[in-house]
Design a protein around this motif. Structure first.
Motif, PDB file in Angstrom:
ATOM      1  N   ASP A   1       9.185 -44.610 -22.491  1.00 41.34           N
ATOM      2  CA  ASP A   1       9.388 -44.415 -21.056  1.00 41.34           C
ATOM      3  C   ASP A   1      10.267 -43.194 -20.834  1.00 41.34           C
ATOM      4  N   ILE A   2       9.802 -42.308 -19.987  1.00 41.38           N
ATOM      5  CA  ILE A   2      10.578 -41.118 -19.646  1.00 41.38           C
ATOM      6  C   ILE A   2      10.782 -41.094 -18.138  1.00 41.38           C
ATOM      7  N   ASP A   3      11.998 -40.881 -17.739  1.00 41.00           N
ATOM      8  CA  ASP A   3      12.342 -40.872 -16.317  1.00 41.00           C
ATOM      9  C   ASP A   3      11.559 -39.795 -15.574  1.00 41.00           C
ATOM     10  N   ARG A   4      11.079 -40.140 -14.385  1.00 41.02           N
ATOM     11  CA  ARG A   4      10.304 -39.201 -13.571  1.00 41.02           C
ATOM     12  C   ARG A   4      11.113 -37.944 -13.258  1.00 41.02           C
ATOM     13  N   GLY A   5      12.401 -38.120 -13.044  1.00 41.28           N
ATOM     14  CA  GLY A   5      13.250 -36.967 -12.788  1.00 41.28           C
ATOM     15  C   GLY A   5      13.352 -36.047 -13.987  1.00 41.28           C
ATOM     16  N   ASP A   6      13.413 -36.637 -15.179  1.00 38.16           N
ATOM     17  CA  ASP A   6      13.467 -35.826 -16.396  1.00 38.16           C
ATOM     18  C   ASP A   6      12.179 -35.040 -16.585  1.00 38.16           C
ATOM     19  N   ILE A   7      11.037 -35.699 -16.320  1.00 39.37           N
ATOM     20  CA  ILE A   7       9.759 -35.001 -16.428  1.00 39.37           C
ATOM     21  C   ILE A   7       9.718 -33.829 -15.459  1.00 39.37           C
ATOM     22  N   SER A   8      10.154 -34.065 -14.239  1.00 42.60           N
ATOM     23  CA  SER A   8      10.136 -33.016 -13.220  1.00 42.60           C
ATOM     24  C   SER A   8      11.052 -31.858 -13.619  1.00 42.60           C
ATOM     25  N   TYR A   9      12.238 -32.202 -14.115  1.00 44.95           N
ATOM     26  CA  TYR A   9      13.177 -31.159 -14.519  1.00 44.95           C
ATOM     27  C   TYR A   9      12.620 -30.360 -15.693  1.00 44.95           C
ATOM     28  N   ALA A  10      12.038 -31.070 -16.673  1.00 48.45           N
ATOM     29  CA  ALA A  10      11.496 -30.390 -17.852  1.00 48.45           C
ATOM     30  C   ALA A  10      10.390 -29.425 -17.462  1.00 48.45           C
ATOM     31  N   LEU A  11       9.511 -29.845 -16.559  1.00 45.42           N
ATOM     32  CA  LEU A  11       8.431 -28.976 -16.111  1.00 45.42           C
ATOM     33  C   LEU A  11       8.989 -27.759 -15.389  1.00 45.42           C
TER      34      LEU A  11
ATOM     35  N   TYR B   1      11.984 -26.476 -15.690  1.00 43.31           N
ATOM     36  CA  TYR B   1      12.707 -25.628 -16.643  1.00 43.31           C
ATOM     37  C   TYR B   1      11.750 -24.775 -17.443  1.00 43.31           C
ATOM     38  N   ARG B   2      10.624 -25.380 -17.873  1.00 40.81           N
ATOM     39  CA  ARG B   2       9.664 -24.633 -18.681  1.00 40.81           C
ATOM     40  C   ARG B   2       9.042 -23.488 -17.875  1.00 40.81           C
ATOM     41  N   VAL B   3       8.704 -23.767 -16.624  1.00 41.30           N
ATOM     42  CA  VAL B   3       8.157 -22.704 -15.769  1.00 41.30           C
ATOM     43  C   VAL B   3       9.198 -21.605 -15.569  1.00 41.30           C
ATOM     44  N   GLY B   4      10.449 -21.997 -15.301  1.00 40.46           N
ATOM     45  CA  GLY B   4      11.504 -21.007 -15.127  1.00 40.46           C
ATOM     46  C   GLY B   4      11.747 -20.192 -16.375  1.00 40.46           C
ATOM     47  N   LEU B   5      11.691 -20.847 -17.548  1.00 38.89           N
ATOM     48  CA  LEU B   5      11.875 -20.139 -18.807  1.00 38.89           C
ATOM     49  C   LEU B   5      10.772 -19.116 -19.015  1.00 38.89           C
ATOM     50  N   ASP B   6       9.536 -19.511 -18.711  1.00 35.44           N
ATOM     51  CA  ASP B   6       8.416 -18.579 -18.843  1.00 35.44           C
ATOM     52  C   ASP B   6       8.596 -17.370 -17.928  1.00 35.44           C
ATOM     53  N   LEU B   7       9.047 -17.618 -16.703  1.00 39.93           N
ATOM     54  CA  LEU B   7       9.266 -16.520 -15.765  1.00 39.93           C
ATOM     55  C   LEU B   7      10.364 -15.580 -16.266  1.00 39.93           C
TER      56      LEU B   7
END
Length: 248
Positions: free
Chosen positions: A48-58, A60-66
């Motif tokens: 189980d992964i918290d919905r907030g963690d999933i949202s933050y991870a996504l 963060y990954r988009v921001g890192l790519d940018l």
């Protein structure tokens, strides 16, 4: 599809896909090699992964790519979040289609201008460095323009084109700024000799297991006019300390 639309579509497409390539992606055919972190991660079944963690991870990954594309200075994070929320919510954007396309096209032009400026600076610094370095003690120069200095000789058979090698390495620009290091990741890299930049391929095929060399790679034997992400500008010479651990 118009030329402008193709440019803007390409600009938008990298936002969630670009982070997986390593320094050992090169070619005439691009080859993505997973990082040690990617290969080692195996999520548990049913975890189980918290919905907030999933949202933050996504996010963060988009921001890192940018950021890796050098776009962080142009982004208002509040407006960026509003744009994502509108798209995910299937809401009408506050800008019409033409304005959206024009904003992204303007960003593309700004990125190109900055890259050209960085490329010109890197070309001059690299030229001056390599011209002086070729006269340094112990430095040898090949017909291609590759410069190298042998730190440790090694012994045995050199790898051939296509052989898989295991290496430790550290890469810097001529300014001394580090852009990659297997030591920092805690384990060596493994890859075929013909799936790296030309300067690496040439050097590896001269090295023997156990050898440690310092490589001074001209831009044309590295990433050339395209550069690599935000860390390696166009026309940049590269410096690597390479230790050939094993030939498979």
């Amino acid at each position: 599809m118009t030329h402008k639309r193709m440019i803007v579509t390409g600009l938008a497409a990298f936002a969630v896909g670009a982070a997986g390539l390593s320094m050992f992606s090169y070619a005439e055919e691009e080859v993505a090699i997973e990082s040690p972190e990617q290969m080692a991660f195996e999520p548990e079944a049913g975890e189980d992964i918290d919905r907030g963690d999933i949202s933050y991870a996504l996010g963060y990954r988009v921001g890192l790519d940018l950021r890796q594309q050098g776009i962080e200075y142009d982004v208002d994070t509040n407006e960026f979040a509003d744009g994502i929320a509108a798209a995910l919510g299937n809401d009408d954007p506050r800008m019409d289609e033409q304005a959206l396309m024009q904003a992204l096209f303007t960003l593309q032009l700004q990125m190109q201008a900055r890259q050209q400026e960085r490329g010109a600076e890197a070309a001059e610094a690299s030229r001056a460095f390599l011209e002086q370095n070729r006269e340094a003690e112990g430095v040898q120069v090949t017909d291609s323009g590759l410069q190298y200095r042998i730190i440790e000789e090694g012994e045995g058979d050199s790898p051939e084109r296509g052989d898989t090698v295991v290496v430790h390495y550290r890469g810097t620009l001529v300014t001394g700024e580090q852009f990659d290091s297997s030591h920092d990741r805690g384990e060596p890299a493994e890859f075929p000799t013909d799936q790296v930049i030309p300067g690496w391929t040439e050097a590896l095929m001269m090295m023997k297991p156990g050898a440690k060399w310092e490589l001074f790679i001209p831009s044309e034997l590295g990433y050339g006019e395209r550069g690599a992400g935000s860390m390696i500008p166009p026309n940049a010479a590269l410096i690597f300390e390479v230790e050939l651990l094993e030939v498979k």
